[in-house]
Write an enzyme that holds these catalytic residues in place. Structure first.
Site, PDB file in Angstrom:
ATOM      1  N   HIS A  48       1.041  -1.142   0.087  1.00 15.92           N
ATOM      2  CA  HIS A  48       0.047  -0.075   0.282  1.00 15.92           C
ATOM      3  C   HIS A  48       0.958   1.366  -0.078  1.00 15.92           C
ATOM      4  O   HIS A  48       0.756   2.134  -0.708  1.00 15.92           O
ATOM      5  CB  HIS A  48      -1.212  -0.144   1.251  1.00 15.92           C
ATOM      6  CG  HIS A  48      -1.583   1.299   1.428  1.00 15.92           C
ATOM      7  ND1 HIS A  48      -2.268   1.945   0.436  1.00 15.92           N
ATOM      8  CD2 HIS A  48      -1.472   2.051   2.553  1.00 15.92           C
ATOM      9  CE1 HIS A  48      -2.988   3.095   1.238  1.00 15.92           C
ATOM     10  NE2 HIS A  48      -2.178   3.157   2.404  1.00 15.92           N
ATOM     11  N   HIS A  72       3.922   6.682   5.656  1.00 14.52           N
ATOM     12  CA  HIS A  72       2.847   7.372   5.977  1.00 14.52           C
ATOM     13  C   HIS A  72       1.897   6.813   6.915  1.00 14.52           C
ATOM     14  O   HIS A  72       1.254   7.378   7.693  1.00 14.52           O
ATOM     15  CB  HIS A  72       1.958   7.888   4.943  1.00 14.52           C
ATOM     16  CG  HIS A  72       0.983   7.070   4.300  1.00 14.52           C
ATOM     17  ND1 HIS A  72       1.450   6.158   3.202  1.00 14.52           N
ATOM     18  CD2 HIS A  72      -0.454   6.469   4.637  1.00 14.52           C
ATOM     19  CE1 HIS A  72       0.365   5.426   2.714  1.00 14.52           C
ATOM     20  NE2 HIS A  72      -0.622   5.748   3.645  1.00 14.52           N
ATOM     21  N   GLU A  76       0.762   5.752  12.633  1.00 15.66           N
ATOM     22  CA  GLU A  76      -0.582   5.269  12.986  1.00 15.66           C
ATOM     23  C   GLU A  76      -0.575   3.678  13.489  1.00 15.66           C
ATOM     24  O   GLU A  76      -1.268   3.186  14.334  1.00 15.66           O
ATOM     25  CB  GLU A  76      -1.589   5.504  11.870  1.00 15.66           C
ATOM     26  CG  GLU A  76      -2.750   5.094  12.158  1.00 15.66           C
ATOM     27  CD  GLU A  76      -3.540   6.171  13.053  1.00 15.66           C
ATOM     28  OE1 GLU A  76      -2.906   6.988  13.374  1.00 15.66           O
ATOM     29  OE2 GLU A  76      -4.929   5.838  13.175  1.00 15.66           O
ATOM     30  N   ASP A  77       0.117   3.097  12.602  1.00 17.69           N
ATOM     31  CA  ASP A  77      -0.172   1.423  12.708  1.00 17.69           C
ATOM     32  C   ASP A  77       0.675   0.832  13.564  1.00 17.69           C
ATOM     33  O   ASP A  77       0.392  -0.269  14.082  1.00 17.69           O
ATOM     34  CB  ASP A  77      -0.055   0.720  11.286  1.00 17.69           C
ATOM     35  CG  ASP A  77      -1.400   1.286  10.459  1.00 17.69           C
ATOM     36  OD1 ASP A  77      -2.370   1.649  10.940  1.00 17.69           O
ATOM     37  OD2 ASP A  77      -1.222   0.829   9.124  1.00 17.69           O
ATOM     38  N   ASP A 260     -24.829  12.436 -27.082  1.00 19.22           N
ATOM     39  CA  ASP A 260     -25.151  13.138 -28.499  1.00 19.22           C
ATOM     40  C   ASP A 260     -24.116  14.350 -28.653  1.00 19.22           C
ATOM     41  O   ASP A 260     -24.028  14.880 -30.009  1.00 19.22           O
ATOM     42  CB  ASP A 260     -26.487  13.622 -28.968  1.00 19.22           C
ATOM     43  CG  ASP A 260     -27.186  12.130 -29.154  1.00 19.22           C
ATOM     44  OD1 ASP A 260     -26.396  11.199 -29.575  1.00 19.22           O
ATOM     45  OD2 ASP A 260     -28.589  12.336 -29.409  1.00 19.22           O
TER      46      ASP A 260
HETATM   47 MN    MN Z   1      -2.399   4.529   4.094  1.00 23.13          MN
END
Ligand code: MN
Length: 703
Positions: A48, A72, A76-77, A260
């Site tokens: 990712h 990035h 967070e993870d 059209d």
């Molecule tokens: Mn991400």
């Protein structure tokens, strides 16, 4: 290595080897951090961030942005701290990663349409560096591209949020290609059946249109070549699925009515050729007078420039034509990213982020100025992209907009005047904070109120908004007024007692006479003037009793009793910190009211203005705590301060201030201001402190 090799290809086109090496280090770092994670699709998680970096690499963004894209999600993870990234890859990269992580943490929960606009602004406010937004957009694009593995419900939620927040954001930054892909993918996620049907219909229609398109393209080409503009690029243009769907919905058009119309784009070398090209097409087919737009002279707010015209083509089919230069085309497709294009031998290398963003803004400004529109435009763009406001949440998820620098109290008043007037405490993101705390973007603020609580005058020192300021001032003025009336009456009566009479014995006409002399209307006005210190009570008392008599006033004859909770008009002097048990005296300080000092306070000069002084006495029913200052001379050792504050804590004594002073003889003096009931209480505290082995001597500070 296969993963990175793919990314390396586009990077090598515009970055140096040393920059690519650094990016590789960031890749290894992210790969390691995410090694235990998988995406919903079952792929290793690192695919990712690499894909996100790839999107940005194709846009030729600088190496810091690519590194941030790779990392990035690590904060967070995997809970890697910002400073770890900072040490390894530099502060700029760490700031970018941190910025993206913060955006990831806020969620668009409230579905109200009006909220979306504020939410977009909040995103921009939080991303001080516009590259943070670019990484976030690329992140969102890749997530939307890979929605397949998610549940239909989650798909819809992400698609909705994307349409509300990220599409308008990309549009604001002029990134048309981004918008288009996001819109199509969201359309597919929210309306999978309509998407399939429409896709099929478009495919069929395109097949049917081929002949007409080819006829028109040939005719255009021939004409352009004839007049010596053969280098112009002429392409047939297909509308993207979402825009067809959107038009059908919003303009109530049938699919055939939209299909059209035949779209073409003509790309030429320079500005002059744009207008020449316009002349050529108008000469070839009859233009529809009402459908011509010159976005070159008057560009759109995001910098978009083109000439738009509609023609009646062969067989009467409507033809929509866009004419622009290559550079305008780049801006039209990539927006701010086009301005950000990072080239190997870029003379702008060394340009900082801010300068690049500024350059983009300025280019917008130039375009608008050329079009003779006002400064208002750039102000709008600026406040849109770099707002001066902070955006915070209420506990229910409503977004509130407040000026930069606003505090918890400003927020409380913004919610409601009653909430402001009665607020006593606050939580930011579920943690207690002082009321003076300055708000930051994205925080959730909860105000705790108490029914009988009132605004405090110290709030005026930190509140930012006009509303909060005015409300606090209004309240204080009202209180001060009623308090000063009350105090003034009390003081006057007291002064009359020392003349062997009382207020109730004074005749109405005597009061009237004094009111007239002082140019006042009511008794309350007179009391207020005394209470606030404009009039000296003994002098008023004399005039009331007998305007000519020279009564001898004896100070302290009958002292005024105080409880220490008289409100805003009674202050306890900071020089001597009087506490119950001390002999005290009051000093009229003009509009500030009465300041209470100990009798022998060195700052007083009783002889100079005796009328300004008043004898005071402590009431027998005291409930408040009073400030007292003590000096502790201590040996200069580690842990002394902790030790003494521990004693205060054990005795449940409030410390309101502490200063460390040099005694000049190797020891130090710690000066505490603490809250006590009276002299007895203070004596007990001093006794306990004396027992500490660190302490040389303790004494009350009197002056
Ligand atoms: Mn991400």
């Amino acid at each position: 290595m296969g993963l990175f090799a793919n990314l390396k290809k586009p990077l090598a086109a515009y970055l140096d080897k040393s920059q690519i090496d650094k990016i590789y280090q960031a890749f290894l770092f992210a790969e390691d951090a995410h090694s235990q994670q998988k995406r919903s699709s079952g792929e290793p998680y690192i695919t990712h961030p690499v894909a996100v970096a790839m999107i940005l690499a194709e846009m030729h963004l600088d190496s810091e942005t690519i590194m941030a894209a790779l990392m990035h999600d690590v904060m967070e993870d995997t809970h890697i701290e910002k400073n770890v990234i900072g040490e390894k890859f530099g502060d700029k990269v760490a700031d970018l990663v941190d910025g993206v992580s913060k955006l990831t943490q806020i969620h668009f929960e409230n579905k109200a349409e009006a909220q979306a606009e504020n939410f977009r602004k909040m995103v921009l406010a939080m991303a001080k560096d516009i590259r943070v937004v670019l990484v976030k957009l690329a992140d969102r694009l890749h997530n939307i591209r890979t929605l397949a593995a998610l549940s239909p419900e989650k798909k819809r939620r992400i698609a909705h949020e994307t349409m509300e927040i990220y599409v308008p954001l990309a549009n604001r930054l002029g990134m048309h290609n981004f918008c288009m892909e996001l819109e199509n993918l969201c359309f597919e996620a929210t309306h999978p059946h309509r998407f399939v049907v429409l896709k099929k219909a478009v495919k069929t229609a395109i097949g049917n249109r081929k002949a007409v398109i080819s006829t028109i393209t040939k005719a255009l080409h021939k004409r352009f070549t004839d007049v010596g503009l053969g280098s112009a690029l002429i392409v047939g243009r297909e509308k993207h699925l979402f825009s067809i769907y959107h038009k059908m919905q919003k303009k109530n058009l049938l699919f055939n009515q939209i299909m059209d119309v035949y779209g073409f784009r003509i790309i030429v070398d320079d500005l002059d050729e744009c207008y020449r090209a316009l002349g050529i097409v108008h000469n070839l087919y009859r233009p529809d007078n009402d459908r011509f737009k010159d976005y070159i002279a008057i560009p759109k707010a995001n910098g978009y420039q083109s000439l738009h015209t509609t023609l009646f083509g062969p067989y009467g089919v409507p033809i929509e034509i866009q004419i622009r230069t290559k550079q305008m085309h780049d801006t039209a497709e990539k927006g701010i990213a086009a301005h950000w294009l990072y080239k190997k031998n870029d003379e702008r290398i060394g340009f900082t982020t801010d300068q690049r963003t500024q350059a983009w803004l300025e280019s917008l400004l130039e375009l608008q100025q050329a079009a003779a529109t006002s400064m208002e435009f750039i102000e709008n763009v600026k406040s849109d992209l770099f707002p001066d406001e902070v955006y915070v949440f209420t506990p229910k998820g409503t977004i509130m907009e407040l000026p930069q620098g606003s505090t918890v109290v400003d927020f409380a008043y913004a919610v409601h005047t009653d909430v402001g007037n009665s607020c006593v405490a606050a939580k930011i993101d579920r943690r207690y904070v002082p009321l003076s705390t300055v708000l930051s973007n994205g925080q959730t603020i909860e105000i705790i109120t108490a029914p009988n609580s009132t605004p405090k005058s110290v709030w005026l020192d930190f509140v930012k908004t006009a509303k909060a300021k005015n409300k606090v001032k209004q309240f204080i003025k009202r209180i001060k007024q009623s308090e000063s009336v009350h105090l003034g009456k009390h003081l006057l009566d007291n002064a009359l007692h020392s003349l062997s009479t009382a207020l109730k014995n004074i005749a109405a006409e005597d009061i009237q006479r004094v009111l007239q002399d002082s140019q006042m209307q009511t008794k309350d006005e007179l009391f207020e003037a005394i209470g606030t210190g404009y009039l000296i009570p003994v002098l008023v008392a004399q005039r009331l009793v007998d305007k000519s008599a020279e009564q001898k006033i004896i100070h302290g004859n009958k002292p005024v009793i105080i409880k220490g909770a008289e409100g805003l008009l009674m202050h306890f002097a900071d020089c001597c910190h009087p506490i119950p048990g001390d002999s005290i005296i009051g000093y009229f300080e003009g509009h500030k009211g009465i300041t209470v000092h100990v009798n022998d306070c060195k700052t007083m000069s009783f002889a100079d203005e005796p009328d300004r002084y008043i004898t005071l006495q402590w009431s027998n029913e005291l409930t408040s705590l009073f400030k007292a200052a003590i000096n502790c001379e201590v040996y200069d050792r580690i842990g002394v301060l902790t030790d003494i504050t521990q004693i205060f804590a054990t005795l449940k004594v409030d410390v309101t201030d502490v200063k460390v002073l040099d005694s000049g003889s190797g020891s130090r003096i710690l000066r505490f201001v603490i809250k006590v009931h009276d002299r007895n209480h203070l004596a007990k505290i001093i006794l306990q402190i004396r027992k500490s082995p660190h302490v040389v001597r303790v004494s009350r500070k009197r002056y």
